[in-house]
Design a protein around this motif. Sequence first.
Motif, PDB file in Angstrom:
ATOM      1  N   SER A   1       0.831  -1.202   0.000  1.00 55.54           N
ATOM      2  CA  SER A   1       0.000   0.000   0.000  1.00 55.54           C
ATOM      3  C   SER A   1       0.859   1.242   0.000  1.00 55.54           C
ATOM      4  O   SER A   1       0.563   2.218  -0.680  1.00 55.54           O
ATOM      5  CB  SER A   1      -0.913   0.001   1.235  1.00 55.54           C
ATOM      6  OG  SER A   1      -1.606   1.214   1.347  1.00 55.54           O
TER       7      SER A   1
ATOM      8  N   THR B   1       0.564   4.000  -3.022  1.00 52.72           N
ATOM      9  CA  THR B   1      -0.088   5.276  -2.775  1.00 52.72           C
ATOM     10  C   THR B   1       0.894   6.424  -2.626  1.00 52.72           C
ATOM     11  O   THR B   1       0.473   7.543  -2.369  1.00 52.72           O
ATOM     12  CB  THR B   1      -0.940   5.200  -1.496  1.00 52.72           C
ATOM     13  OG1 THR B   1      -0.106   4.877  -0.383  1.00 52.72           O
ATOM     14  CG2 THR B   1      -2.041   4.168  -1.624  1.00 52.72           C
TER      15      THR B   1
ATOM     16  N   ARG C   1       2.004  10.061   1.941  1.00 48.55           N
ATOM     17  CA  ARG C   1       1.832   8.797   1.231  1.00 48.55           C
ATOM     18  C   ARG C   1       0.968   8.897  -0.020  1.00 48.55           C
ATOM     19  O   ARG C   1       0.904   7.946  -0.793  1.00 48.55           O
ATOM     20  CB  ARG C   1       1.254   7.733   2.164  1.00 48.55           C
ATOM     21  CG  ARG C   1      -0.092   8.054   2.774  1.00 48.55           C
ATOM     22  CD  ARG C   1      -0.582   6.891   3.611  1.00 48.55           C
ATOM     23  NE  ARG C   1      -1.699   7.299   4.468  1.00 48.55           N
ATOM     24  CZ  ARG C   1      -2.442   6.451   5.149  1.00 48.55           C
ATOM     25  NH1 ARG C   1      -2.196   5.155   5.074  1.00 48.55           N
ATOM     26  NH2 ARG C   1      -3.425   6.884   5.915  1.00 48.55           N
ATOM     27  N   TRP C   2       0.258  10.029  -0.216  1.00 44.71           N
ATOM     28  CA  TRP C   2      -0.506  10.161  -1.451  1.00 44.71           C
ATOM     29  C   TRP C   2      -0.765  11.639  -1.729  1.00 44.71           C
ATOM     30  O   TRP C   2      -0.562  12.487  -0.857  1.00 44.71           O
ATOM     31  CB  TRP C   2      -1.762   9.322  -1.412  1.00 44.71           C
ATOM     32  CG  TRP C   2      -2.930   9.803  -0.593  1.00 44.71           C
ATOM     33  CD1 TRP C   2      -2.941  10.139   0.735  1.00 44.71           C
ATOM     34  CD2 TRP C   2      -4.263   9.965  -1.067  1.00 44.71           C
ATOM     35  NE1 TRP C   2      -4.199  10.475   1.120  1.00 44.71           N
ATOM     36  CE2 TRP C   2      -5.043  10.387   0.047  1.00 44.71           C
ATOM     37  CE3 TRP C   2      -4.884   9.768  -2.288  1.00 44.71           C
ATOM     38  CZ2 TRP C   2      -6.411  10.637  -0.058  1.00 44.71           C
ATOM     39  CZ3 TRP C   2      -6.254  10.009  -2.389  1.00 44.71           C
ATOM     40  CH2 TRP C   2      -6.987  10.440  -1.287  1.00 44.71           C
TER      41      TRP C   2
ATOM     42  N   THR D   1      -3.244  13.786  -2.046  1.00 45.56           N
ATOM     43  CA  THR D   1      -4.129  14.610  -1.227  1.00 45.56           C
ATOM     44  C   THR D   1      -3.451  15.017   0.073  1.00 45.56           C
ATOM     45  O   THR D   1      -3.527  16.174   0.507  1.00 45.56           O
ATOM     46  CB  THR D   1      -5.439  13.859  -0.932  1.00 45.56           C
ATOM     47  OG1 THR D   1      -6.121  13.607  -2.165  1.00 45.56           O
ATOM     48  CG2 THR D   1      -6.340  14.664  -0.005  1.00 45.56           C
ATOM     49  N   GLU D   2      -2.785  14.056   0.717  1.00 44.56           N
ATOM     50  CA  GLU D   2      -2.055  14.350   1.951  1.00 44.56           C
ATOM     51  C   GLU D   2      -0.919  15.321   1.670  1.00 44.56           C
ATOM     52  O   GLU D   2      -0.682  16.266   2.435  1.00 44.56           O
ATOM     53  CB  GLU D   2      -1.516  13.050   2.552  1.00 44.56           C
ATOM     54  CG  GLU D   2      -0.853  13.210   3.909  1.00 44.56           C
ATOM     55  CD  GLU D   2      -0.296  11.909   4.439  1.00 44.56           C
ATOM     56  OE1 GLU D   2       0.367  11.946   5.491  1.00 44.56           O
ATOM     57  OE2 GLU D   2      -0.507  10.848   3.815  1.00 44.56           O
TER      58      GLU D   2
ATOM     59  N   ASN E   1      -1.542  11.032   9.087  1.00 43.40           N
ATOM     60  CA  ASN E   1      -1.520   9.612   8.733  1.00 43.40           C
ATOM     61  C   ASN E   1      -2.239   8.818   9.824  1.00 43.40           C
ATOM     62  O   ASN E   1      -1.717   8.641  10.927  1.00 43.40           O
ATOM     63  CB  ASN E   1      -0.083   9.126   8.570  1.00 43.40           C
ATOM     64  CG  ASN E   1       0.006   7.728   8.004  1.00 43.40           C
ATOM     65  OD1 ASN E   1      -0.600   6.797   8.518  1.00 43.40           O
ATOM     66  ND2 ASN E   1       0.783   7.552   6.948  1.00 43.40           N
TER      67      ASN E   1
ATOM     68  N   SER F   1      -7.472   9.533   4.498  1.00 41.52           N
ATOM     69  CA  SER F   1      -6.756   8.318   4.115  1.00 41.52           C
ATOM     70  C   SER F   1      -7.031   7.986   2.650  1.00 41.52           C
ATOM     71  O   SER F   1      -8.093   8.311   2.117  1.00 41.52           O
ATOM     72  CB  SER F   1      -7.187   7.140   4.997  1.00 41.52           C
ATOM     73  OG  SER F   1      -6.796   7.347   6.338  1.00 41.52           O
ATOM     74  N   PRO F   2      -6.080   7.324   1.983  1.00 44.47           N
ATOM     75  CA  PRO F   2      -6.328   6.884   0.600  1.00 44.47           C
ATOM     76  C   PRO F   2      -7.579   6.021   0.527  1.00 44.47           C
ATOM     77  O   PRO F   2      -7.873   5.267   1.463  1.00 44.47           O
ATOM     78  CB  PRO F   2      -5.061   6.078   0.266  1.00 44.47           C
ATOM     79  CG  PRO F   2      -4.017   6.632   1.170  1.00 44.47           C
ATOM     80  CD  PRO F   2      -4.734   6.979   2.446  1.00 44.47           C
TER      81      PRO F   2
ATOM     82  N   GLU G   1      -8.432   3.262  -0.802  1.00 46.75           N
ATOM     83  CA  GLU G   1      -8.328   1.815  -0.653  1.00 46.75           C
ATOM     84  C   GLU G   1      -8.099   1.361   0.791  1.00 46.75           C
ATOM     85  O   GLU G   1      -8.246   0.182   1.108  1.00 46.75           O
ATOM     86  CB  GLU G   1      -7.218   1.258  -1.552  1.00 46.75           C
ATOM     87  CG  GLU G   1      -5.837   1.792  -1.259  1.00 46.75           C
ATOM     88  CD  GLU G   1      -5.489   3.041  -2.037  1.00 46.75           C
ATOM     89  OE1 GLU G   1      -4.281   3.274  -2.260  1.00 46.75           O
ATOM     90  OE2 GLU G   1      -6.409   3.791  -2.432  1.00 46.75           O
TER      91      GLU G   1
ATOM     92  N   LYS H   1      -9.183   3.603   3.512  1.00 48.36           N
ATOM     93  CA  LYS H   1      -9.946   4.515   4.364  1.00 48.36           C
ATOM     94  C   LYS H   1     -10.859   3.778   5.332  1.00 48.36           C
ATOM     95  O   LYS H   1     -10.897   4.091   6.537  1.00 48.36           O
ATOM     96  CB  LYS H   1     -10.756   5.482   3.511  1.00 48.36           C
ATOM     97  CG  LYS H   1     -11.503   6.524   4.334  1.00 48.36           C
ATOM     98  CD  LYS H   1     -12.159   7.566   3.446  1.00 48.36           C
ATOM     99  CE  LYS H   1     -12.859   8.630   4.272  1.00 48.36           C
ATOM    100  NZ  LYS H   1     -13.440   9.698   3.421  1.00 48.36           N
TER     101      LYS H   1
END
Length: 238
Positions: free
Chosen positions: A14, A18, A83-84, A86-87, A143, A177-178, A180, A182
């Motif tokens: 993950s 991500t 980690r992605w 949006t964050e 996170n 959270s991403p 997948e 969340k």
Amino acid sequence: MKFFAAILLSLLVSACATQPEATNPPPSAAAGKTVDAGAPLVQQAGALIAAKKPAQALPVADQAIAYYERTYRKSATLVYSARWPTESMLYVVEGLNAKADSRVYGIEWGFAYFLKGFALVDLHRFPEARAAFDEAIKLSPRNSKYLSERAEVDIAERNWRPALEMFQKALEAAELSPPEVKTAETTRALRGMAFAQIELGNLDAAKALHERVLQLEPGNEKSLNELRYIQQQKARKK
């Protein structure tokens, strides 16, 4: 208390799946190429933990941390590890709001601290684990996974109120959270809050939290089992 080693490999997958296009990539070693010497160390530490070898994983995680601290720490007033996308964008905005020079890097830096904390938990070195998770959270304050794992240290040390507060932060962070992960991160925070509420003697509050879990995951066995336990405890008090 042990974090679920069986899902660590999926966590690693993950993490790779991500990770954002960092706003500040690793320094170039040659034209058109970027080098992140810490990434292989992070992967190695994760594989060792998944193989239930925390003592061997710990120095590898420390090597990764040393690389990222040496390479990135002085790059800005505020530094983040996301980690992605949006964050990552959220941290950019937070840096702008703070009117501070900020940099956002990929997941590996914060994840190295997370893995160090994970290894230390397995070795029952809880104060050191708390410090490692705190460093991961400084780099990745939104996170949810890191926040929940930090709360588990308080659970292990029977600090129910701080655990409840940290799981609450994890629940709030799960909004970002991403997709997948969340639901999994949201329900984990809810179950953690419920556990702390049970230990604090607040059975009705715990029941409501597990019912929220079941709204998201109707067949969640952990919450179903906990609801049966709560019912038994309430029956004994009559």
